[in-house]
Design a protein around this motif. Structure first.
Motif, short mmCIF file in Angstrom:
data_model
loop_
_atom_site.label_atom_id
_atom_site.label_comp_id
_atom_site.label_asym_id
_atom_site.label_seq_id
_atom_site.Cartn_x
_atom_site.Cartn_y
_atom_site.Cartn_z
N LEU A 110 0.84 -1.20 0.00
CA LEU A 110 0.00 0.00 0.00
C LEU A 110 0.86 1.24 0.00
O LEU A 110 1.81 1.34 0.79
N SER A 111 0.54 2.21 -0.85
CA SER A 111 1.29 3.46 -0.86
C SER A 111 0.37 4.60 -1.27
O SER A 111 -0.31 4.53 -2.31
N GLY A 112 0.34 5.64 -0.46
CA GLY A 112 -0.52 6.77 -0.76
C GLY A 112 -0.79 7.59 0.46
O GLY A 112 -0.10 7.45 1.48
N PRO A 113 -1.80 8.43 0.44
CA PRO A 113 -2.14 9.26 1.59
C PRO A 113 -2.55 8.40 2.78
O PRO A 113 -3.01 7.27 2.62
N PRO A 114 -2.37 8.91 3.99
CA PRO A 114 -2.71 8.14 5.20
C PRO A 114 -4.13 7.60 5.20
O PRO A 114 -4.37 6.45 5.58
N GLY A 115 -5.12 8.40 4.76
CA GLY A 115 -6.51 7.94 4.74
C GLY A 115 -6.69 6.76 3.81
O GLY A 115 -7.44 5.82 4.11
N MET A 116 -6.02 6.77 2.66
CA MET A 116 -6.11 5.66 1.72
C MET A 116 -5.49 4.41 2.31
O MET A 116 -5.98 3.30 2.13
N ILE A 117 -4.40 4.59 3.03
CA ILE A 117 -3.74 3.43 3.64
C ILE A 117 -4.63 2.83 4.72
O ILE A 117 -4.77 1.61 4.83
N ARG A 118 -5.27 3.68 5.52
CA ARG A 118 -6.18 3.14 6.54
C ARG A 118 -7.32 2.35 5.92
O ARG A 118 -7.64 1.25 6.35
N SER A 119 -7.97 2.93 4.85
CA SER A 119 -9.07 2.22 4.20
C SER A 119 -8.57 0.99 3.47
O SER A 119 -9.24 -0.04 3.41
N GLY A 120 -7.34 1.07 2.91
CA GLY A 120 -6.76 -0.09 2.22
C GLY A 120 -6.48 -1.23 3.17
O GLY A 120 -6.74 -2.40 2.87
N LEU A 121 -5.95 -0.90 4.35
CA LEU A 121 -5.71 -1.94 5.36
C LEU A 121 -7.00 -2.64 5.73
O LEU A 121 -7.07 -3.87 5.83
N ASP A 122 -8.06 -1.85 5.93
CA ASP A 122 -9.36 -2.41 6.29
C ASP A 122 -9.88 -3.33 5.19
O ASP A 122 -10.32 -4.44 5.45
N ALA A 123 -9.81 -2.87 3.91
CA ALA A 123 -10.29 -3.66 2.78
C ALA A 123 -9.52 -4.96 2.63
O ALA A 123 -10.09 -6.04 2.40
N LEU A 124 -8.19 -4.89 2.77
CA LEU A 124 -7.36 -6.07 2.57
C LEU A 124 -7.56 -7.10 3.68
O LEU A 124 -7.57 -8.30 3.43
N ARG A 125 -7.72 -6.62 4.89
CA ARG A 125 -7.95 -7.55 5.99
C ARG A 125 -9.31 -8.24 5.86
O ARG A 125 -9.45 -9.42 6.18
N THR A 126 -10.32 -7.52 5.39
CA THR A 126 -11.65 -8.13 5.26
C THR A 126 -11.71 -9.17 4.15
O THR A 126 -12.60 -10.01 4.15
N ILE A 127 -10.77 -9.13 3.17
CA ILE A 127 -10.76 -10.16 2.13
C ILE A 127 -9.75 -11.25 2.46
O ILE A 127 -9.42 -12.08 1.61
N GLY A 128 -9.26 -11.26 3.69
CA GLY A 128 -8.49 -12.39 4.18
C GLY A 128 -6.99 -12.30 4.09
O GLY A 128 -6.30 -13.31 4.30
N ILE A 129 -6.43 -11.12 3.79
CA ILE A 129 -4.97 -10.99 3.78
C ILE A 129 -4.52 -10.61 5.18
O ILE A 129 -4.91 -9.57 5.69
N PRO A 130 -3.72 -11.46 5.81
CA PRO A 130 -3.30 -11.14 7.19
C PRO A 130 -2.39 -9.92 7.23
O PRO A 130 -1.69 -9.60 6.25
N GLY A 131 -2.40 -9.25 8.36
CA GLY A 131 -1.59 -8.05 8.52
C GLY A 131 -0.12 -8.28 8.26
O GLY A 131 0.59 -7.38 7.81
N SER A 132 0.37 -9.50 8.55
CA SER A 132 1.79 -9.80 8.37
C SER A 132 2.19 -9.81 6.90
O SER A 132 3.38 -9.80 6.58
N ARG A 133 1.21 -9.84 5.97
CA ARG A 133 1.50 -9.86 4.53
C ARG A 133 1.12 -8.55 3.86
O ARG A 133 1.02 -8.46 2.64
N ILE A 134 0.87 -7.53 4.66
CA ILE A 134 0.55 -6.20 4.13
C ILE A 134 1.68 -5.25 4.49
O ILE A 134 2.00 -5.08 5.66
N ARG A 135 2.27 -4.63 3.49
CA ARG A 135 3.39 -3.72 3.73
C ARG A 135 3.03 -2.31 3.30
O ARG A 135 2.43 -2.10 2.25
N HIS A 136 3.41 -1.37 4.12
CA HIS A 136 3.22 0.04 3.80
C HIS A 136 4.17 0.85 4.64
O HIS A 136 4.68 0.39 5.65
#
Length: 460
Positions: free
Chosen positions: A423-449
């Protein structure tokens, strides 16, 4: 990309009540050869944002082939990412409890505590004022907030140690020396004692002394280690300046000596027009044989550095660069796919990651979602589509969303369970991106920003 800063880039004696005794030596740091610090294990409390510092005397408390843009439907407002719960077995230490209690108490008065902190620092140690920008408007709460952020996460030592090592080595560009840490510590204790008076006692002060001593020692050791193999800063000449839109420029730099970095990382940068004001920008290309560096810069309202780089910088100008940093890099020991979401100038490090995968000869799938508020803002879409045409494993999908909350569009594709996410972009986009990615089953350990404001909190 103008990245947010928790580091001090994008970012402590009159006889006053609660001020630590300068002669006590509590904060006197040891040289790296003298000791190896063991991480203590304290707490988790969220510090409030604080305001501008003051140099006056302390006041009384008071992201297929020529694709059509995906039009993202207006997604629901994403929930804020909640801090991970502490495992039941990991009980906070007494020091952690006292630090947490202090942070809760000081929250409502964070603005005043910040001003008091800087006042104590500059009144007792006026020589340190030269290390800060001429106008403290750009400094605001960064140093004080960084210290509180570090203190509250002393119970996540692996993440915290990396965070502090970046701070310590990065501080060399400001001229920070080990001898400065005691003064900062004393001002910190003084501000906490005055604005957390209801919970402040000898045990709490001792807990903060131990916490700050551990924090500062990690930073001092990191700076000493960094000094062995790299300069405090690099000079870099502007060799090309391409204005892509009225407020976005692609700037190419030639450093005066080799500048080692990894695709996905960022640098801190100072212009000659605003001395001692540093901002973070991601590299928009993987390391090149000619050693040139490319940055994408968007001029933001009241952004001193970004406006100077977009509207004033020209070939021949010389800038200063701090050391590279950031963990949003590709693990080339695996063949997992990459799901990359880049918003605005956040496409810069995503482009670097694509080039990095191509240079390593991997044919792992890379899916890029390139988001912008309007078609006009997809300033680098032609470059990304050329990369897609050259590499069969790459797919680029432009996503236009007037609210810039496009990560929800990612749910239309997939599945993504075998992908690492970036994830790369404004803080608000990163927050919403984290939420979207976690809800589709990508664990936090596999999300980098590398939204620096959230680096420590996201580490767990």
């Amino acid at each position: 990309m103008d990245a947010p800063t928790t580091t001090t880039a994008g970012n402590k004696d009159a006889d006053s009540e609660g001020v630590a005794d300068v002669s006590s030596g509590w904060f006197t740091p040891m040289s790296p050869a003298e000791t190896e610090v063991t991480q203590p294990s304290p707490p988790t409390a969220r510090p409030s944002s604080a305001a501008e510092g003051s140099s006056t005397a302390p006041p009384a408390p008071a992201r297929p082939t020529t694709p059509e843009p995906v039009r993202a439907s207006t997604p629901p407002t994403p929930a804020e990412s909640a801090p991970s719960a502490r495992p039941a077995a990991a009980q906070p230490s007494p020091d952690a409890l006292r630090v947490r209690r202090t942070l809760a108490e000081i929250g409502p008065a964070a603005d005043r505590a910040t001003s008091y902190f800087y006042a104590l620092l500059f009144v007792r140690h006026p020589d340190l004022r030269a290390l800060f920008p001429p106008s403290m408007d750009t400094q605001r709460d960064r140093l004080f907030k960084a210290l509180l952020t570090a203190a509250e996460h002393m119970d996540t030592p692996d993440v915290l140690r990396e965070y502090l090592r970046h701070l310590g080595s990065g501080h060399r560009k400001y001229g920070t020396q080990s001898a400065h840490y005691p003064a900062v510590g004393e001002a910190l204790i003084g501000a906490l004692a005055r604005y957390a008076e209801a919970v402040w006692d000898q045990e709490t002060e001792a807990a903060w002394v131990r916490t700050y001593t551990a924090i500062s020692q990690i930073m001092i050791d990191a700076a000493a280690e960094s000094e062995l193999h790299s300069p405090a800063w690099w000079h870099a000449e502007v060799v090309a300046h391409d204005l892509r839109t009225p407020d976005i420029a692609v700037v190419t730099l030639r450093p005066d000596q080799p500048y080692p970095f990894l695709a996905g990382q960022y640098t801190s940068l100072e212009t000659p027009w605003w001395p001692r004001i540093w901002r973070h920008y991601s590299f928009a290309a993987a390391p090149r044989a000619d050693g040139l560096l490319t940055l994408h810069v968007k001029a933001v309202p009241a952004g001193w550095v970004s406006n100077a780089l977009v509207h004033r910088a020209r070939p021949g100008d010389v800038l200063r660069l701090g050391p590279p940093s950031g963990s949003m890099t590709v693990d080339h020991t695996t063949d997992s796919g990459l799901l990359c979401i880049g918003g605005g100038t956040g496409i810069a490090p995503i482009k670097a990651l694509v080039e990095d995968v191509a240079e390593h000869g991997n044919r792992r799938p890379v899916e890029v979602f390139y988001g912008a508020r309007s078609d006009h803002d997809l300033y680098d879409i032609d470059t990304m589509l050329r990369l897609q045409k050259s590499h069969s494993w790459l797919s680029v999908r432009p996503v236009v969303d007037d609210r810039a909350q496009f990560p929800d569009a990612v749910r239309q594709f997939g599945p993504w369970n075998a992908y690492d996410a970036y994830l790369s972009g404004p803080p608000g986009m990163i927050r919403s991106g984290l939420d979207a990615l976690r809800t589709i089953g990508i664990p936090g350990s596999r999300i980098r920003h590398d939204s620096l404001e959230e680096l420590v909190a996201a580490g767990n």
